[in-house]
Motif scaffolding. Structure first.
Motif, mmCIF file in Angstrom:
data_model
loop_
_atom_site.group_PDB
_atom_site.id
_atom_site.type_symbol
_atom_site.label_atom_id
_atom_site.label_comp_id
_atom_site.label_asym_id
_atom_site.label_seq_id
_atom_site.Cartn_x
_atom_site.Cartn_y
_atom_site.Cartn_z
ATOM 1 N N HIS A 172 -49.656 12.375 62.225
ATOM 2 C CA HIS A 172 -48.561 13.243 61.806
ATOM 3 C C HIS A 172 -47.170 12.707 62.135
ATOM 4 N N TYR A 173 -47.075 11.799 63.126
ATOM 5 C CA TYR A 173 -45.777 11.295 63.569
ATOM 6 C C TYR A 173 -45.839 9.787 63.750
ATOM 7 N N LEU A 174 -44.759 9.127 63.406
ATOM 8 C CA LEU A 174 -44.666 7.683 63.537
ATOM 9 C C LEU A 174 -44.012 7.318 64.864
ATOM 10 N N ALA A 175 -44.657 6.437 65.605
ATOM 11 C CA ALA A 175 -44.108 5.925 66.865
ATOM 12 C C ALA A 175 -44.499 4.457 66.958
ATOM 13 N N ALA A 176 -43.771 3.704 67.754
ATOM 14 C CA ALA A 176 -44.081 2.286 67.915
ATOM 15 C C ALA A 176 -45.445 2.089 68.578
ATOM 16 N N HIS A 177 -45.809 2.997 69.495
ATOM 17 C CA HIS A 177 -47.078 2.896 70.220
ATOM 18 C C HIS A 177 -47.658 4.293 70.417
ATOM 19 N N TYR A 178 -48.982 4.353 70.459
ATOM 20 C CA TYR A 178 -49.684 5.602 70.731
ATOM 21 C C TYR A 178 -50.476 5.422 72.023
ATOM 22 N N VAL A 179 -50.537 6.471 72.830
ATOM 23 C CA VAL A 179 -51.157 6.397 74.152
ATOM 24 C C VAL A 179 -52.325 7.371 74.249
ATOM 25 N N ILE A 180 -53.420 6.882 74.831
ATOM 26 C CA ILE A 180 -54.518 7.758 75.229
ATOM 27 C C ILE A 180 -54.189 8.166 76.656
ATOM 28 N N PRO A 181 -53.887 9.441 76.893
ATOM 29 C CA PRO A 181 -53.388 9.859 78.208
ATOM 30 C C PRO A 181 -54.440 9.799 79.307
ATOM 31 N N GLN A 182 -53.946 9.704 80.525
ATOM 32 C CA GLN A 182 -54.788 9.739 81.725
ATOM 33 C C GLN A 182 -54.627 11.111 82.377
ATOM 34 N N LEU A 183 -55.728 11.740 82.714
ATOM 35 C CA LEU A 183 -55.686 13.073 83.323
ATOM 36 C C LEU A 183 -55.333 12.978 84.804
ATOM 37 N N ARG A 184 -54.422 13.822 85.229
ATOM 38 C CA ARG A 184 -54.043 13.963 86.631
ATOM 39 C C ARG A 184 -53.766 15.435 86.880
ATOM 40 N N ASN A 185 -53.516 15.778 88.128
ATOM 41 C CA ASN A 185 -53.189 17.151 88.494
ATOM 42 C C ASN A 185 -51.856 17.178 89.225
ATOM 43 N N ILE A 186 -51.159 18.289 89.069
ATOM 44 C CA ILE A 186 -49.955 18.529 89.847
ATOM 45 C C ILE A 186 -50.411 18.745 91.291
ATOM 46 N N GLY A 187 -49.592 18.337 92.240
ATOM 47 C CA GLY A 187 -49.938 18.467 93.658
ATOM 48 C C GLY A 187 -49.908 19.906 94.147
ATOM 49 N N ASP A 188 -49.580 20.090 95.408
ATOM 50 C CA ASP A 188 -49.655 21.398 96.070
ATOM 51 C C ASP A 188 -48.497 22.337 95.758
ATOM 52 N N ALA A 189 -47.466 21.849 95.082
ATOM 53 C CA ALA A 189 -46.293 22.684 94.788
ATOM 54 C C ALA A 189 -46.020 22.663 93.285
ATOM 55 N N PRO A 190 -45.444 23.731 92.758
ATOM 56 C CA PRO A 190 -45.058 23.716 91.347
ATOM 57 C C PRO A 190 -44.100 22.555 91.066
ATOM 58 N N ALA A 191 -44.160 22.016 89.845
ATOM 59 C CA ALA A 191 -43.330 20.865 89.483
ATOM 60 C C ALA A 191 -42.456 21.208 88.284
ATOM 61 N N PRO A 192 -41.142 20.983 88.397
ATOM 62 C CA PRO A 192 -40.281 21.186 87.232
ATOM 63 C C PRO A 192 -40.509 20.066 86.220
ATOM 64 N N LEU A 193 -40.672 20.428 84.979
ATOM 65 C CA LEU A 193 -40.864 19.479 83.885
ATOM 66 C C LEU A 193 -39.495 19.236 83.260
ATOM 67 N N MET A 194 -38.926 18.076 83.560
ATOM 68 C CA MET A 194 -37.559 17.760 83.162
ATOM 69 C C MET A 194 -37.526 17.189 81.742
ATOM 70 N N LEU A 195 -36.435 17.430 81.027
ATOM 71 C CA LEU A 195 -36.298 16.906 79.666
ATOM 72 C C LEU A 195 -35.801 15.469 79.642
ATOM 73 N N ALA A 196 -35.387 14.931 80.774
ATOM 74 C CA ALA A 196 -34.963 13.535 80.898
ATOM 75 C C ALA A 196 -35.339 13.053 82.296
ATOM 76 N N MET A 197 -35.321 11.736 82.504
ATOM 77 C CA MET A 197 -35.664 11.150 83.804
ATOM 78 C C MET A 197 -34.480 11.204 84.753
#
Length: 115
Positions: A42-67
């Motif tokens: 559905h979308y064009l990108a230079a590369h496609y990634v098969i993601p790796q599963l991980r878990n957030i640690g012991d505290a909630p994590a803010p999901l930022m829109l930039a690094m």
């Protein structure tokens, strides 16, 4: 070893047949250089990634829109929540909550230790 998400890979020739509307930042796991493998038809990108599963640690994590620590927070991920890691750069990981999102950046230290 890090667990890998399972998605069916696109079959045949992958191509776009017309214009595609760009999703809002923090929604689909799609950047100009990289996209979640489930979005390949559905979308064009230079590369496609098969993601790796991980878990957030012991505290909630803010999901930022930039690094950046001062970037807008797109969502907050619960402690222990499973996420899909798509890319790592420096102290940051680009993660998604599946191919439908949300997506964004978290500090690598916010992820639980991998087993």
């Amino acid at each position: 070893m890090t667990a890998q998400a399972s998605y069916s890979l696109p079959e045949g020739i992958v191509g776009l047949t017309g214009p595609v509307e760009k999703p809002a930042p923090g929604t689909l796991p799609l950047r100009g250089d990289l996209a979640h493998i489930a979005l390949a038809k559905h979308y064009l990108a230079a590369h496609y990634v098969i993601p790796q599963l991980r878990n957030i640690g012991d505290a909630p994590a803010p999901l930022m829109l930039a690094m950046r620590d001062d970037a807008e927070v797109g969502a907050t991920l619960d402690a222990g929540q499973e996420v899909e890691v798509l890319d790592c750069a420096g102290d940051w990981a680009w993660v998604a909550c599946g191919p439908e999102g949300p997506s964004g950046y978290i500090r690598l230290g916010m992820l639980a230790a991998s087993e």
